[in-house]
Design a protein around this motif. Sequence first.
Motif, short mmCIF file in Angstrom:
data_model
loop_
_atom_site.label_atom_id
_atom_site.label_comp_id
_atom_site.label_asym_id
_atom_site.label_seq_id
_atom_site.Cartn_x
_atom_site.Cartn_y
_atom_site.Cartn_z
N GLN A 97 0.82 -1.20 0.00
CA GLN A 97 0.00 0.00 0.00
C GLN A 97 0.86 1.26 0.00
OE1 GLN A 97 -3.06 0.24 2.99
NE2 GLN A 97 -3.54 -1.91 2.82
N ARG A 98 2.14 1.15 0.25
CA ARG A 98 2.99 2.32 0.37
C ARG A 98 4.06 2.33 -0.70
NH1 ARG A 98 -0.48 5.27 2.49
NH2 ARG A 98 -0.98 4.95 4.65
N SER A 99 4.43 3.53 -1.16
CA SER A 99 5.42 3.66 -2.21
C SER A 99 6.79 3.22 -1.73
CB SER A 99 5.49 5.12 -2.66
OG SER A 99 6.53 5.29 -3.56
N SER A 100 7.54 2.62 -2.65
CA SER A 100 8.92 2.27 -2.33
C SER A 100 9.80 3.51 -2.46
CB SER A 100 9.42 1.18 -3.30
OG SER A 100 9.40 1.69 -4.61
N GLY A 101 9.26 4.57 -3.08
CA GLY A 101 10.02 5.81 -3.23
C GLY A 101 10.71 5.93 -4.57
N ALA A 102 11.05 4.80 -5.19
CA ALA A 102 11.77 4.84 -6.46
C ALA A 102 10.80 4.65 -7.61
CB ALA A 102 12.82 3.75 -6.48
N VAL A 103 10.83 5.56 -8.59
CA VAL A 103 9.96 5.44 -9.76
C VAL A 103 10.80 5.00 -10.95
CG1 VAL A 103 8.33 6.67 -11.23
CG2 VAL A 103 8.57 7.32 -8.84
N LYS A 104 10.27 4.06 -11.68
CA LYS A 104 11.01 3.52 -12.82
C LYS A 104 10.07 3.42 -14.03
CE LYS A 104 12.16 -0.89 -13.12
NZ LYS A 104 12.55 -2.19 -12.64
N MET A 105 10.56 3.82 -15.19
CA MET A 105 9.74 3.72 -16.41
C MET A 105 9.79 2.29 -16.93
SD MET A 105 7.98 5.66 -18.61
CE MET A 105 8.59 7.29 -19.04
N ILE A 106 8.63 1.70 -17.11
CA ILE A 106 8.55 0.33 -17.61
C ILE A 106 8.14 0.34 -19.08
CG2 ILE A 106 7.27 -1.85 -17.41
CD1 ILE A 106 6.91 -1.18 -14.47
N LYS A 107 7.26 1.27 -19.42
CA LYS A 107 6.85 1.45 -20.83
C LYS A 107 6.81 2.94 -21.13
CE LYS A 107 3.27 1.64 -24.10
NZ LYS A 107 3.75 2.98 -24.49
N ASP A 108 7.60 3.35 -22.13
CA ASP A 108 7.70 4.76 -22.49
C ASP A 108 6.61 5.14 -23.51
OD1 ASP A 108 8.69 7.33 -22.64
OD2 ASP A 108 10.77 6.70 -22.94
N LEU A 109 6.51 6.43 -23.81
CA LEU A 109 5.59 6.92 -24.84
C LEU A 109 5.89 6.26 -26.19
CD1 LEU A 109 5.91 10.72 -24.00
CD2 LEU A 109 3.82 9.36 -23.74
N VAL A 128 -2.97 11.53 -17.62
CA VAL A 128 -4.19 11.05 -16.97
C VAL A 128 -3.79 9.99 -15.95
CG1 VAL A 128 -6.45 10.00 -17.33
CG2 VAL A 128 -5.49 11.53 -19.06
N GLU A 129 -4.05 10.28 -14.68
CA GLU A 129 -3.58 9.41 -13.60
C GLU A 129 -4.75 9.09 -12.66
OE1 GLU A 129 -1.83 7.28 -12.47
OE2 GLU A 129 -0.16 7.95 -11.24
N ASP A 130 -4.72 7.91 -12.07
CA ASP A 130 -5.79 7.56 -11.14
C ASP A 130 -5.69 8.35 -9.83
OD1 ASP A 130 -3.51 6.21 -10.29
OD2 ASP A 130 -4.42 4.22 -10.26
N ILE A 131 -4.51 8.28 -9.19
CA ILE A 131 -4.37 8.97 -7.90
C ILE A 131 -3.07 9.75 -7.83
CG2 ILE A 131 -4.32 8.74 -5.40
CD1 ILE A 131 -5.54 6.17 -5.46
N LEU A 132 -3.17 10.98 -7.37
CA LEU A 132 -1.99 11.76 -7.02
C LEU A 132 -1.82 11.60 -5.51
CD1 LEU A 132 0.22 13.85 -7.44
CD2 LEU A 132 -1.54 15.61 -7.67
N ASP A 133 -0.76 10.87 -5.14
CA ASP A 133 -0.57 10.49 -3.74
C ASP A 133 0.67 11.23 -3.20
OD1 ASP A 133 -1.03 8.93 -1.39
OD2 ASP A 133 0.33 7.39 -2.10
N THR A 134 1.82 10.57 -3.16
CA THR A 134 3.03 11.27 -2.71
C THR A 134 3.50 12.28 -3.75
OG1 THR A 134 4.54 9.66 -3.71
CG2 THR A 134 3.82 9.23 -1.44
N GLY A 135 3.12 12.07 -5.00
CA GLY A 135 3.54 12.96 -6.08
C GLY A 135 4.81 12.49 -6.77
N ARG A 145 -0.68 13.38 1.71
CA ARG A 145 0.39 12.39 1.55
C ARG A 145 1.57 12.91 0.71
NH1 ARG A 145 1.58 7.61 2.61
NH2 ARG A 145 1.57 6.98 0.43
N ARG A 146 1.47 14.18 0.29
CA ARG A 146 2.44 14.67 -0.68
C ARG A 146 3.87 14.73 -0.15
NH1 ARG A 146 -0.88 14.91 -3.46
NH2 ARG A 146 -1.53 16.85 -4.41
N ILE A 147 4.80 14.24 -0.95
CA ILE A 147 6.24 14.37 -0.67
C ILE A 147 6.84 15.36 -1.67
CG2 ILE A 147 8.47 13.16 -0.73
CD1 ILE A 147 6.99 10.63 0.21
N GLU A 148 6.49 15.20 -2.94
CA GLU A 148 6.95 16.12 -3.99
C GLU A 148 5.94 17.25 -4.15
OE1 GLU A 148 9.67 16.14 -5.98
OE2 GLU A 148 10.55 14.34 -5.07
N LYS A 149 6.44 18.44 -4.44
CA LYS A 149 5.54 19.58 -4.62
C LYS A 149 4.93 19.53 -6.03
CE LYS A 149 5.81 24.66 -4.29
NZ LYS A 149 4.40 24.81 -4.41
#
Length: 191
Positions: free
Chosen positions: A86-98, A110-117, A146-150
């Motif tokens: 349920q909680r972010s690992s903190g690291a974001v990784k691109m799995i499929k690009d544009l 278009v995103e489902d939830i803006l959480d930590t940002g 829950r925001r971490i990033e502005k």
Amino acid sequence: MVLRLGDTVCMSQSISAGLEVLYSRQQIAERIAEMGAQITNDLGDEKLVMVGVLKGAAPFLADLSRTIDVDATFDFVAVSSYGKGQRSSGAVKMIKDLDQPIEGKNVLIVEDILDTGLTLSYLRKLFLQQRPKSLRIAALLDKPSRRIEKIEADYVGFSIPDLFVIGYGMDFAERYRNLPDICLFPVEGSK
Ligand code: IMP
Ligand code: MG
């Protein structure tokens, strides 16, 4: 068959029976229609590239796109940050690009939830490097506490407190994405 819980309604199927509905499919549809009208209005005669963040935003993009009355195309990215919990690992990784370049285009993430940002900050930074004409964000749900990033979305469906939700694309360990309503994830032992 439906099962009534107060004034909320759950589908009477094994995966969703008894879950508490936070936003019903009707409330979601009404809010999305308002968002689509606003987005249409803001775009004027401009074209749009809608970029869905897989997998959670798929139902939202499908419904939102049909309320936006401009010439629009779809693209999708996939990122990982949550794993199975349920909680972010903190690291974001691109799995499929544009699939297509977005330089000079009007882009709506278009995103489902803006959480930590973390996810949207990462995507915004990456996309801005391609110099789109405009870059906006539509998030169905926002959890500002829950925001971490502005970062803020330009269009928000519903602002919610720190609750874990499932359904309408949103998952817990890949389950529940196909629920038509947004439901509260049951506390341990209740389901
Ligand atoms: P962020 O990078 O922390 O803003 O995470 C955003 C992503 O986390 C969303 O796109 C969801 O996939 C996931 N997420 C955050 N909160 C929830 C929730 O309550 N239910 C299901 N997924 C969530
Ligand atoms: Mg997501």
